[in-house]
Design an enzyme around this catalytic site. Structure first.
Site, PDB file in Angstrom:
ATOM      1  N   TYR A 184      33.233  -6.685  22.333  1.00  0.00           N
ATOM      2  CA  TYR A 184      32.102  -7.331  21.446  1.00  0.00           C
ATOM      3  C   TYR A 184      32.345  -8.839  21.684  1.00  0.00           C
ATOM      4  O   TYR A 184      31.440  -9.647  21.836  1.00  0.00           O
ATOM      5  CB  TYR A 184      32.267  -6.738  20.322  1.00  0.00           C
ATOM      6  CG  TYR A 184      31.191  -7.250  19.360  1.00  0.00           C
ATOM      7  CD1 TYR A 184      29.871  -6.828  19.444  1.00  0.00           C
ATOM      8  CD2 TYR A 184      31.473  -7.827  18.080  1.00  0.00           C
ATOM      9  CE1 TYR A 184      28.847  -7.390  18.542  1.00  0.00           C
ATOM     10  CE2 TYR A 184      30.361  -8.425  17.262  1.00  0.00           C
ATOM     11  CZ  TYR A 184      29.252  -8.036  17.379  1.00  0.00           C
ATOM     12  OH  TYR A 184      28.256  -8.506  16.742  1.00  0.00           O
ATOM     13  N   GLU A 212      34.303 -10.821  23.451  1.00  0.00           N
ATOM     14  CA  GLU A 212      34.057 -11.520  24.685  1.00  0.00           C
ATOM     15  C   GLU A 212      32.497 -11.547  25.445  1.00  0.00           C
ATOM     16  O   GLU A 212      31.940 -12.458  25.863  1.00  0.00           O
ATOM     17  CB  GLU A 212      34.838 -11.282  25.706  1.00  0.00           C
ATOM     18  CG  GLU A 212      36.300 -11.447  25.538  1.00  0.00           C
ATOM     19  CD  GLU A 212      36.807 -13.069  25.511  1.00  0.00           C
ATOM     20  OE1 GLU A 212      35.823 -14.066  25.154  1.00  0.00           O
ATOM     21  OE2 GLU A 212      38.007 -13.486  25.596  1.00  0.00           O
ATOM     22  N   PHE A 250      33.142   1.129   1.766  1.00  0.00           N
ATOM     23  CA  PHE A 250      33.535   1.245   0.109  1.00  0.00           C
ATOM     24  C   PHE A 250      32.262   1.840  -0.631  1.00  0.00           C
ATOM     25  O   PHE A 250      32.668   2.744  -1.580  1.00  0.00           O
ATOM     26  CB  PHE A 250      33.659  -0.212  -0.173  1.00  0.00           C
ATOM     27  CG  PHE A 250      35.075  -0.839   0.190  1.00  0.00           C
ATOM     28  CD1 PHE A 250      35.947  -0.212   1.193  1.00  0.00           C
ATOM     29  CD2 PHE A 250      35.436  -2.249  -0.102  1.00  0.00           C
ATOM     30  CE1 PHE A 250      37.045  -0.825   1.641  1.00  0.00           C
ATOM     31  CE2 PHE A 250      36.373  -2.584   0.473  1.00  0.00           C
ATOM     32  CZ  PHE A 250      37.376  -2.182   1.221  1.00  0.00           C
ATOM     33  N   LYS A 269      29.719 -11.388  23.414  1.00  0.00           N
ATOM     34  CA  LYS A 269      28.767 -12.284  22.698  1.00  0.00           C
ATOM     35  C   LYS A 269      29.252 -13.791  23.265  1.00  0.00           C
ATOM     36  O   LYS A 269      28.368 -14.467  23.236  1.00  0.00           O
ATOM     37  CB  LYS A 269      29.248 -12.175  21.008  1.00  0.00           C
ATOM     38  CG  LYS A 269      28.444 -10.780  20.666  1.00  0.00           C
ATOM     39  CD  LYS A 269      27.091 -10.856  20.649  1.00  0.00           C
ATOM     40  CE  LYS A 269      26.637  -9.869  19.922  1.00  0.00           C
ATOM     41  NZ  LYS A 269      24.950  -9.879  19.773  1.00  0.00           N
ATOM     42  N   ASP A 298      42.330  -7.706  13.939  1.00  0.00           N
ATOM     43  CA  ASP A 298      41.626  -7.828  12.620  1.00  0.00           C
ATOM     44  C   ASP A 298      41.656  -9.069  12.178  1.00  0.00           C
ATOM     45  O   ASP A 298      42.985  -9.504  11.643  1.00  0.00           O
ATOM     46  CB  ASP A 298      41.705  -6.636  11.739  1.00  0.00           C
ATOM     47  CG  ASP A 298      40.746  -6.635  10.723  1.00  0.00           C
ATOM     48  OD1 ASP A 298      39.584  -6.279  10.787  1.00  0.00           O
ATOM     49  OD2 ASP A 298      41.139  -6.666   9.371  1.00  0.00           O
ATOM     50  N   PRO A 299      40.633  -9.986  11.922  1.00  0.00           N
ATOM     51  CA  PRO A 299      40.849 -11.422  11.399  1.00  0.00           C
ATOM     52  C   PRO A 299      41.347 -11.265  10.057  1.00  0.00           C
ATOM     53  O   PRO A 299      40.804 -10.567   9.111  1.00  0.00           O
ATOM     54  CB  PRO A 299      39.341 -11.971  11.612  1.00  0.00           C
ATOM     55  CG  PRO A 299      38.577 -11.143  12.649  1.00  0.00           C
ATOM     56  CD  PRO A 299      39.264  -9.763  12.278  1.00  0.00           C
ATOM     57  N   GLN A 328      42.848  -9.733   3.128  1.00  0.00           N
ATOM     58  CA  GLN A 328      42.198 -10.323   4.286  1.00  0.00           C
ATOM     59  C   GLN A 328      40.831 -10.722   3.541  1.00  0.00           C
ATOM     60  O   GLN A 328      40.365  -9.879   2.588  1.00  0.00           O
ATOM     61  CB  GLN A 328      42.105  -9.566   5.344  1.00  0.00           C
ATOM     62  CG  GLN A 328      41.424  -8.171   5.277  1.00  0.00           C
ATOM     63  CD  GLN A 328      42.441  -7.275   4.908  1.00  0.00           C
ATOM     64  OE1 GLN A 328      43.407  -7.443   4.186  1.00  0.00           O
ATOM     65  NE2 GLN A 328      42.464  -6.007   5.413  1.00  0.00           N
ATOM     66  N   GLN A 349      41.183 -14.162   7.823  1.00  0.00           N
ATOM     67  CA  GLN A 349      39.868 -14.698   7.158  1.00  0.00           C
ATOM     68  C   GLN A 349      38.828 -15.207   7.816  1.00  0.00           C
ATOM     69  O   GLN A 349      38.700 -15.410   9.269  1.00  0.00           O
ATOM     70  CB  GLN A 349      40.683 -16.122   6.822  1.00  0.00           C
ATOM     71  CG  GLN A 349      41.801 -16.290   6.003  1.00  0.00           C
ATOM     72  CD  GLN A 349      42.309 -17.554   5.310  1.00  0.00           C
ATOM     73  OE1 GLN A 349      42.550 -18.372   6.354  1.00  0.00           O
ATOM     74  NE2 GLN A 349      42.413 -17.954   3.974  1.00  0.00           N
ATOM     75  N   ARG A 350      37.637 -14.845   7.123  1.00  0.00           N
ATOM     76  CA  ARG A 350      36.297 -15.306   8.063  1.00  0.00           C
ATOM     77  C   ARG A 350      35.451 -15.882   6.848  1.00  0.00           C
ATOM     78  O   ARG A 350      34.947 -15.274   5.738  1.00  0.00           O
ATOM     79  CB  ARG A 350      35.923 -13.948   8.489  1.00  0.00           C
ATOM     80  CG  ARG A 350      34.591 -14.115   9.236  1.00  0.00           C
ATOM     81  CD  ARG A 350      34.667 -14.652  10.470  1.00  0.00           C
ATOM     82  NE  ARG A 350      35.643 -14.372  11.578  1.00  0.00           N
ATOM     83  CZ  ARG A 350      35.541 -13.287  12.474  1.00  0.00           C
ATOM     84  NH1 ARG A 350      34.731 -12.475  12.067  1.00  0.00           N
ATOM     85  NH2 ARG A 350      36.305 -13.036  13.172  1.00  0.00           N
TER      86      ARG A 350
END
Length: 323
Positions: free
Chosen positions: A150, A152, A196, A154, A278-279, A214, A281-282
């Site tokens: 996904y 790469e 959730f 994009k 998994d990042p 995170q 921070q975003r």
């Protein structure tokens, strides 16, 4: 900022998906003719069934990895599974959708001289070293990880868009979409908001990955669609890329507790290991969007948007076919 005036023929790929279906609604409200194209891998006819019989709406089953020959004025290229569960199910096809899909839609735009918008993603930044993320940042992406199909894909699509722009003078628009939520999200897409909410409504344990610190930023779908429409309406001197999303930042623990509060659930929090790549921070820097998109800024507060999303999933779960 230029506004839509005359009615246009507009193609929306991925138009039966979460974002695409809301975009189709708005385009029809503005008086345009809409061709909604989807292969229904993650999109569903349910998302656009209310448009059945609309005189200016057409639904076509088609996979963008194959060429499409239609006459349109503008193209919104949204086709691609966007949640890890879905895009990791068939990673080769995910990359094909991003890359071959971009080539086919750019080829169509070139043939019919259409303006074309690419729905890119904050995932092009990977697990970022700078915070918040600005458009000039090139990202920190693992090219061989489980999310790479996904991320790469994009990134390559953006490359193609700008090469067509430079080489063929194509009128392009590239937006980098940050976490978006709202009604019509897929119930089992594995994204944190839908996860959730569904867990809370079912009274199940809410899954927190890692320590829950995170962070993500959550933009309500109506605000996001507004930004996309504004971007398409800008002049040719604004190709992007432009970040669109909500700069409000919440930890996973914050979000989980808010969902429990708004649903009145008795769910407990359980910890699971953090997924690979998994990042941590975003959050988008939307300075450029505010400047170029006529002062656009998200207006929907998280509590308000969550209430609408909870109501949608609550209705969905009450239906006999709910899983």
């Amino acid at each position: 900022m230029r506004q839509y005036n005359a009615s246009k023929r507009i193609l929306v790929t991925g138009g039966a998906g979460f974002l695409g279906s809301h975009l189709c609604d708005r385009l029809l409200e503005q008086g345009h003719d809409v061709l909604c194209v989807d292969n229904f891998f993650t999109g569903t006819k349910r998302n656009v069934e209310h448009l059945h019989g609309h005189p200016r709406f057409e639904l076509m089953r088609h996979d963008v990895t194959f060429p499409l020959y239609v006459e349109v004025d503008e193209i919104f290229n949204l086709a691609c599974p966007a949640s890890p569960i879905h895009y990791q199910h068939d990673p080769v096809q995910t990359t094909k959708t991003s890359v071959h899909g971009a080539i086919n839609m750019l080829g169509l735009a070139k043939r019919v001289r259409a303006k074309i918008l690419q729905a890119s993603t904050s995932e092009v930044y990977g697990d970022p070293e700078i915070h918040p993320q600005v458009e000039e940042y090139w990202g920190r992406v693992n090219p061989i990880g489980i999310r790479s199909c996904y991320d790469e894909g994009k990134r390559c699509a953006e490359t193609l868009f700008f090469d067509y722009h430079r080489q063929h003078k194509l009128r392009i628009k590239v937006v980098r979409i940050f976490n978006t939520y709202g009604p019509r999200m897929h119930m089992n897409d594995g994204r944190v908001v839908s996860n959730f909410i569904v867990q809370a409504l079912k009274g199940q344990d809410i899954t927190i990955y890692g320590d829950g610190q995170q962070t993500r930023s959550f933009c309500y779908v109506d605000d996001l669609v507004d930004a996309m429409l504004r971007m398409m309406a800008t002049g040719d001197e604004v190709p992007g890329p432009i970040n669109i999303g909500n700069p409000g930042e919440f930890s996973m623990l914050d979000l989980a507790n808010k969902v429990i509060e708004l649903t009145g659930s008795k769910s407990k929090l359980v910890r699971m290991p953090l997924p690979a790549d998994d990042p941590k921070q975003r959050r988008p820097d939307i300075t450029v969007a505010q400047k170029e998109l006529g002062g656009w800024t998200p207006r929907t507060q998280l509590d308000e948007g969550l209430k609408k999303t909870i109501a949608y999933f609550d209705k969905l779960l009450s239906e006999p076919s709910a899983t």
